[in-house]
Design an enzyme around this catalytic site. Sequence first.
Site, mmCIF file in Angstrom:
data_model
loop_
_atom_site.group_PDB
_atom_site.id
_atom_site.type_symbol
_atom_site.label_atom_id
_atom_site.label_comp_id
_atom_site.label_asym_id
_atom_site.label_seq_id
_atom_site.Cartn_x
_atom_site.Cartn_y
_atom_site.Cartn_z
ATOM 1 N N ASN A 137 2.546 -77.003 -3.676
ATOM 2 C CA ASN A 137 1.352 -77.994 -3.924
ATOM 3 C C ASN A 137 1.761 -78.907 -5.077
ATOM 4 O O ASN A 137 1.565 -80.114 -4.883
ATOM 5 C CB ASN A 137 -0.105 -77.341 -4.314
ATOM 6 C CG ASN A 137 0.110 -76.469 -5.403
ATOM 7 O OD1 ASN A 137 1.065 -75.889 -6.048
ATOM 8 N ND2 ASN A 137 -1.217 -76.182 -5.993
ATOM 9 N N TYR A 138 2.459 -78.726 -5.838
ATOM 10 C CA TYR A 138 3.143 -79.727 -6.830
ATOM 11 C C TYR A 138 4.740 -79.268 -7.220
ATOM 12 O O TYR A 138 5.040 -78.968 -8.175
ATOM 13 C CB TYR A 138 2.564 -79.609 -8.125
ATOM 14 C CG TYR A 138 1.192 -79.968 -8.304
ATOM 15 C CD1 TYR A 138 0.964 -81.432 -8.493
ATOM 16 C CD2 TYR A 138 -0.038 -79.077 -7.734
ATOM 17 C CE1 TYR A 138 -0.454 -81.815 -8.454
ATOM 18 C CE2 TYR A 138 -1.301 -79.503 -7.781
ATOM 19 C CZ TYR A 138 -1.586 -81.127 -8.090
ATOM 20 O OH TYR A 138 -2.888 -81.347 -8.130
ATOM 21 N N LYS B 128 14.851 -72.932 -7.717
ATOM 22 C CA LYS B 128 14.568 -72.297 -6.258
ATOM 23 C C LYS B 128 13.215 -73.032 -5.850
ATOM 24 O O LYS B 128 12.113 -72.352 -6.003
ATOM 25 C CB LYS B 128 14.676 -70.687 -6.146
ATOM 26 C CG LYS B 128 14.136 -70.337 -4.788
ATOM 27 C CD LYS B 128 15.006 -70.849 -3.501
ATOM 28 C CE LYS B 128 14.469 -69.995 -2.410
ATOM 29 N NZ LYS B 128 13.091 -70.762 -1.907
ATOM 30 N N ASP C 272 0.433 -64.153 -5.064
ATOM 31 C CA ASP C 272 0.908 -62.559 -5.535
ATOM 32 C C ASP C 272 2.350 -62.290 -5.579
ATOM 33 O O ASP C 272 2.622 -61.152 -5.802
ATOM 34 C CB ASP C 272 -0.091 -61.724 -4.846
ATOM 35 C CG ASP C 272 -0.080 -62.090 -3.371
ATOM 36 O OD1 ASP C 272 1.018 -62.684 -2.879
ATOM 37 O OD2 ASP C 272 -0.626 -61.475 -2.722
ATOM 38 N N GLU D 106 2.300 -67.854 -13.344
ATOM 39 C CA GLU D 106 0.652 -68.320 -13.010
ATOM 40 C C GLU D 106 0.614 -68.216 -11.550
ATOM 41 O O GLU D 106 1.210 -68.703 -10.817
ATOM 42 C CB GLU D 106 0.779 -69.991 -13.311
ATOM 43 C CG GLU D 106 -0.606 -70.431 -13.468
ATOM 44 C CD GLU D 106 -1.239 -71.017 -12.152
ATOM 45 O OE1 GLU D 106 -1.951 -70.403 -11.247
ATOM 46 O OE2 GLU D 106 -0.690 -72.002 -11.836
ATOM 47 N N ARG E 179 -5.370 -76.250 -4.855
ATOM 48 C CA ARG E 179 -4.886 -76.210 -6.171
ATOM 49 C C ARG E 179 -5.191 -74.898 -6.792
ATOM 50 O O ARG E 179 -6.407 -74.342 -6.618
ATOM 51 C CB ARG E 179 -5.557 -77.521 -7.121
ATOM 52 C CG ARG E 179 -5.072 -78.876 -6.411
ATOM 53 C CD ARG E 179 -5.859 -79.901 -7.002
ATOM 54 N NE ARG E 179 -7.344 -79.899 -6.959
ATOM 55 C CZ ARG E 179 -8.219 -79.512 -7.647
ATOM 56 N NH1 ARG E 179 -7.769 -79.393 -8.936
ATOM 57 N NH2 ARG E 179 -9.477 -79.492 -7.176
ATOM 58 N N CYS E 180 -4.475 -74.367 -7.743
ATOM 59 C CA CYS E 180 -4.847 -73.348 -8.618
ATOM 60 C C CYS E 180 -6.109 -73.436 -9.525
ATOM 61 O O CYS E 180 -6.822 -72.511 -9.616
ATOM 62 C CB CYS E 180 -3.564 -72.852 -9.449
ATOM 63 S SG CYS E 180 -2.063 -72.396 -8.638
ATOM 64 N N THR E 181 -6.361 -74.623 -9.920
ATOM 65 C CA THR E 181 -7.583 -74.852 -10.548
ATOM 66 C C THR E 181 -8.382 -75.563 -9.909
ATOM 67 O O THR E 181 -9.482 -76.228 -10.662
ATOM 68 C CB THR E 181 -6.977 -76.002 -11.976
ATOM 69 O OG1 THR E 181 -6.535 -76.985 -11.434
ATOM 70 C CG2 THR E 181 -6.127 -75.204 -12.879
ATOM 71 N N GLU F 265 -9.332 -66.288 -2.899
ATOM 72 C CA GLU F 265 -9.064 -67.565 -2.901
ATOM 73 C C GLU F 265 -8.378 -68.445 -1.557
ATOM 74 O O GLU F 265 -7.492 -68.096 -1.096
ATOM 75 C CB GLU F 265 -7.698 -67.775 -3.874
ATOM 76 C CG GLU F 265 -7.295 -69.002 -4.301
ATOM 77 C CD GLU F 265 -6.090 -69.042 -5.376
ATOM 78 O OE1 GLU F 265 -5.866 -70.108 -6.072
ATOM 79 O OE2 GLU F 265 -5.373 -68.204 -5.062
#
Length: 496
Positions: free
Chosen positions: A169-170, A192, A247, A264, A297-299, A391
Amino acid sequence: MAGTGVFAEIIDGEVYKYYADGEWKKSASGKSVSIINPTTRTPQYKVQACTQEEVNKVMDAAKAAQKLWARTPLWKRAEFLHKAAAILKEHKNPIAECLVKEIAKPAKDAVTEVVRSGDLISYTAEDGVRILGEGKLLVSDSFPGNERSKYCLSSKIPLGVVLAIPPFNYPVNLAVSKIAPALIAGNALVLKPPTQGAVAALHMIHCFHLAGFPKGLISCVTGKGSEIGDFLTMHPGVNCISFTGGDTGIAISKKAGMIPLQMELGGKDACIVLEDADLDLVTANIVKGGYSYSGQRCTAVKVVLIMESVADAVVEKVKAKMANLTIGPPEENCDITPVVSESSANFIQGLVMDAKQKGATFCQEYRREGNLIWPLLLDHVRPDMRIAWEEPFGPVLPVIRISSVEEGIHHCNASNFGLQGCVFTKDINKAIMISDAMETGTVQINSAPARGPDHFPFQGLKESGIGSQGITNSINMMTKIKSTVINLPSPSYTIG
């Protein structure tokens, strides 16, 4: 345009090369990995399928280059980074084009990611000079029973070779957030990249190449995780792993051995809304926090925990604001674009169908075309529904109505995740107390969860990660303390 101009040397025919020992190379495997455009669902790019032997050569070159780089003056390392940042920002458009086609990131956000990445590199260079330019002096007589006969000089030295694994995503910003701290600290760097986002990352790496970094210091290997994934993360030449993703990071942590880890691994970021909150502010942050970049997004806000007395009003306001979201291709700068893959879309749909079967209220009709999922708000979600805990990484947001603050905190803390959370209230004392009670790495007060600015600490608890990110924390994490103790002879006489 991607793969042209200064970037022409990174591609051979239809296949992008990998980067090793200061050169762009074709893999001896003769194989490639296709990258599927999320919007068209057709192959967009191809990258090299590197072999384990090529990974071995990369590690050998990195180890040799790192020893010389560690002796390069700190100000000189910073100069290299500043140059790379300028080149990256100069060529933001072709890199942004890759982000649009590889991960369906809206065009304007893609450009922003590249520019932000250049700023991050420059800030890291400056911060690194400050942090690493200072040492520490200890004297022995501060500890009971000792004379003033020992002086301890300590400073930070590099770890060696850092393996960086950013998420799709980023793929540029979260790559340079690992690369820049590693390099300013005197480490070598092996990247990687994710498959989706690999071509944008290769273009970004070429900017470091153009900046003139020593051969072998920076490498970028592409390929199938089944072939080189575990081989990389368990390689004896790796001295540190910085990973952002899902995960998979848990499996990496179990296999990596005794090396520093920076992980993260996602979150189920809760938004707790109290009765006295500014409901317009709440609405704006729920929509922006929950649906920006299609929730990938994780956030992102992943669950809204709202007091029953204000739930109806907020749900209606959110529904009205959601109606203004634009849905379509990333080239048109739409708010909601296709999710990254068909498997992601199928997973999201599974969560939605589970919620439907168990009685959640659909505030909009569920709609999907290929990888494009229309934004959806689910009200009256209960804890027995998967969406309450899992999620989605998509434009689907559950609302759980609560009768007390304690109930909201309990749900937040019952999650396996603990990345970020937020609380909306006009009572700052209550906000601080709730923040203290929430088991998350960061709590935002009266704003949606967010990573950044990039020099802020960023960390997760529980299954959301290990260690802390942010520029300063990353520099410190990618170094270790080296001490030199000067032993003076015991004085046989007194001076003065």
